[in-house]
Design a protein around this motif. Sequence first.
Motif, mmCIF file in Angstrom:
data_model
loop_
_atom_site.group_PDB
_atom_site.id
_atom_site.type_symbol
_atom_site.label_atom_id
_atom_site.label_comp_id
_atom_site.label_asym_id
_atom_site.label_seq_id
_atom_site.Cartn_x
_atom_site.Cartn_y
_atom_site.Cartn_z
ATOM 1 N N GLY A 1 36.597 -9.251 1.114
ATOM 2 C CA GLY A 1 34.588 -9.671 1.560
ATOM 3 C C GLY A 1 35.247 -9.404 2.588
ATOM 4 N N TYR A 2 34.128 -9.183 3.770
ATOM 5 C CA TYR A 2 34.602 -8.700 5.177
ATOM 6 C C TYR A 2 34.377 -10.207 5.772
ATOM 7 N N THR A 3 34.384 -9.536 7.785
ATOM 8 C CA THR A 3 34.664 -11.384 8.527
ATOM 9 C C THR A 3 33.060 -10.765 9.817
ATOM 10 N N SER A 4 33.042 -11.695 10.130
ATOM 11 C CA SER A 4 32.004 -11.437 11.388
ATOM 12 C C SER A 4 32.382 -10.004 11.817
ATOM 13 N N PRO A 5 33.697 -10.313 12.697
ATOM 14 C CA PRO A 5 33.419 -8.693 13.959
ATOM 15 C C PRO A 5 32.698 -6.787 12.936
ATOM 16 N N TYR A 6 33.084 -7.368 11.760
ATOM 17 C CA TYR A 6 33.089 -6.251 11.235
ATOM 18 C C TYR A 6 31.802 -5.852 10.988
ATOM 19 N N TYR A 7 30.576 -6.826 11.057
ATOM 20 C CA TYR A 7 29.495 -6.917 10.927
ATOM 21 C C TYR A 7 28.608 -6.482 12.576
ATOM 22 N N ALA A 8 29.964 -7.119 12.925
ATOM 23 C CA ALA A 8 29.103 -6.990 14.575
ATOM 24 C C ALA A 8 29.654 -5.509 15.240
ATOM 25 N N ALA A 9 30.382 -4.854 14.696
ATOM 26 C CA ALA A 9 31.385 -2.912 14.807
ATOM 27 C C ALA A 9 30.280 -2.684 14.312
ATOM 28 N N HIS A 10 29.664 -2.699 13.490
ATOM 29 C CA HIS A 10 28.480 -1.898 12.766
ATOM 30 C C HIS A 10 27.079 -2.367 13.535
ATOM 31 N N MET A 11 27.061 -3.499 14.887
ATOM 32 C CA MET A 11 25.766 -3.482 15.356
ATOM 33 C C MET A 11 26.104 -2.913 16.219
ATOM 34 N N ILE A 12 27.237 -2.225 17.053
ATOM 35 C CA ILE A 12 27.220 -2.091 18.318
ATOM 36 C C ILE A 12 27.442 -0.638 17.480
ATOM 37 N N TYR B 1 41.592 -9.407 2.191
ATOM 38 C CA TYR B 1 41.595 -9.313 0.923
ATOM 39 C C TYR B 1 42.601 -10.258 0.603
ATOM 40 N N ASP B 2 43.303 -9.394 -1.035
ATOM 41 C CA ASP B 2 44.482 -10.219 -1.616
ATOM 42 C C ASP B 2 46.017 -9.598 -1.202
ATOM 43 N N GLU B 3 46.624 -9.961 -1.755
ATOM 44 C CA GLU B 3 48.027 -9.619 -1.640
ATOM 45 C C GLU B 3 48.203 -8.406 -2.946
#
Length: 739
Positions: free
Chosen positions: A593-604, A585-587
Amino acid sequence: MQLSFFTETNFVRILAGKLQCRPAVAVVIFAVAIHCLTAVAQSTPATEPPPTAIVHVDATPGHAINSFDPDSALGSSIDVLSHDGIDKVYTPHIIQESLSAGWGPITYRNNSELRMAAWHWTENGTWSDPAHKSGYFTGSTDLKEPLRYIVSYALPHRGFSTSGDRPLQGPNLSYWKSNPYLTSKFTGESDALHPQWVVVDLQAEKPVNAIRIAWASPYATTYHFEYWVGQRALDFDAGPQGEWKTFSSGAIRNAQGGTINIKLADAPVSTQYVRILMTESSNTCDLHGADDIRNCVGYAIQEIRVGSVDSSGAFAEVQKNFSDRPTTYSSSSIDPWHSAADVNATGAYQHSGFDLFFTSGLTNNLPAMIPVTTLYGTPDDAAAQIAYLEKRGYRIGYVEMGEEPDGKHAMPEDYAALYVQWAAAIHKIDPQLKLGGPVFEGVNEDIRLWPDAQGRVSWMGRFVDYLKAHGRIADLAFVSFEHYPFEPCDITWKTLYTEPQLMKHILQVWRDDGVPKEVPLMVTENHLAAQLTGPMTTIFAALWLADNVGSFFEGGGAAFYHSPIQPQGIQNNCLGWASWSNFVYDEDYDIKGYTSPYYAAHMINLEWVQHQSGVHRMFPSSTDIKDAEGNVLVTSYAVHRPDGNWSIMLVNRDESNAHNVRVQFDDFRSKQNVSFSGPVTLVTFGSEQYAWINDGPNSHADPDHPPIAITLPAGSQTAFTLPKASIIVLRGKVAAFKD
């Protein structure tokens, strides 16, 4: 952008948006993609097909190794924020995005106690010395204006002590004083059973045979001066190596306080650590007066200087070289006395007010895990906090008592003595509340300290033994710990292979230490490392998180909370630019955008398990896919869901190669070996969907795509291809088994 897993409809929609093309074009691309994915899932290329391995699931009735409800077992956390950060995080958009990762319950982290500070969960309350707005603060249970911010207060009686952490700095440091709640007045036990101490760390071995100590009141009348023979006296993670020995003239009795120089031995002893061990107090009152007994118990020291005496008897402090690190002082406990003037009013290191926290939607309408301060608070204030929350009607799932006592070098018997006092006060308000701790720092091995009189060195073992010996083990409703398994600058791809063993091992350590089998084990804070590291935003972190969660439940864990749920910025570190967070995110807190743990959380949370459905049962599963060094490349975690589906989460940890697998369900009781029957949902997220671009402050993911899902028919010979560096969920029915 709002992302979810790919159904056929939203796949078309997202492709159209990403490619800025008409839906008709996106449909064509979608059709090609589905054709390719189906081909990959059902078959392998004609040239050099990878061999097909078997995923074995032991589905024998009675062989389940764990059971859990995602709505209480899979959550996230909210941590310290700035004053402005609280205003920006608690907005509908950020709350919605934070919850979209799929986590269920939430745990509230207490950074104030981590920073060795008092916190005021409310500014409405009373001081024990109201005339001077100082002493021991107890929050009010009156329902006034909703609480939006929680601030911290520095502790003047920390004095010279850091106790191993980074304490909040304050304007009024005076002297060190021990915690009055560890004295016989409050424990009901002899002070000798809770000896208090200060360790002087010279940072290198120096010759020592004398000490200058300026006592304040109350002072010690019986104490010992000791030196450490060995290494790592204060390293409770790796375990101290050595022993404390009393100087030949170091045993002091019938002392009268004041400022004294003591010759401890005829000849200097070479040592890095000197300890003052105090067992009997003068019980004289400190400068705050005799109106409050807490001012008149324990021990207080103004100053300590370690050195030697020459032939004429003159004292000389230890000489430091220019390159030597400064001497530090660790202590057994700290008096939580403070004043209104000690407030941290900078706007930094604040916490979410409880009313804001509970009404924002961040709790997912589920009971939350909340903290009470224990090391630097009072039982009355903790009880008042609980009373306030319950008067508001907020749902409390669990209460964590204190914050990382091991990191502050608290003795297990001391923490346990505080724990039982706090538990008694809280259970007077609500006897049904589930209390637990100790909220250990992230460690991979048992926490070991100096041996007690019985030679026991396990922190957890001694804590549990204290509760049992005092008939209070029932007050321990859960054991919580943090999981930060890796050194931040030492992570390589092969580090990934170690996670399942690390998690299962530490769970077993706590059981071996004596935690009763009926007491749930919970990870309440978690990430790759305790410091920011580049892999936190690469595909590495996604694979690690899936393995972390799966191995936790395989090892018998009860509740897992990933950290943190709120957006955080990216920063440079030893392995590249990264973020702790699910988001970039910005100031202005606009999510970019999203980081890889976000998508991993979706999978879980959205593919492997099913929230709002009930209890899932976990069964043993495994593959034999290994590399030349014997490392398991594909891990497997199988659950039987309440909807009747079998759901298998596979983690292909091979950075370079895809692998083909068939799934076989084994019922050893009926001697059946069967497969998925009917349609199977296959969901994939991996290096083909996501890659982190390390580009300084402009670092971002490209591609930055969510998981891809397809449905396909499956039978006994269906082979599924697991792309390199990916998480795959296979979900479907097994007709041969009755639910």
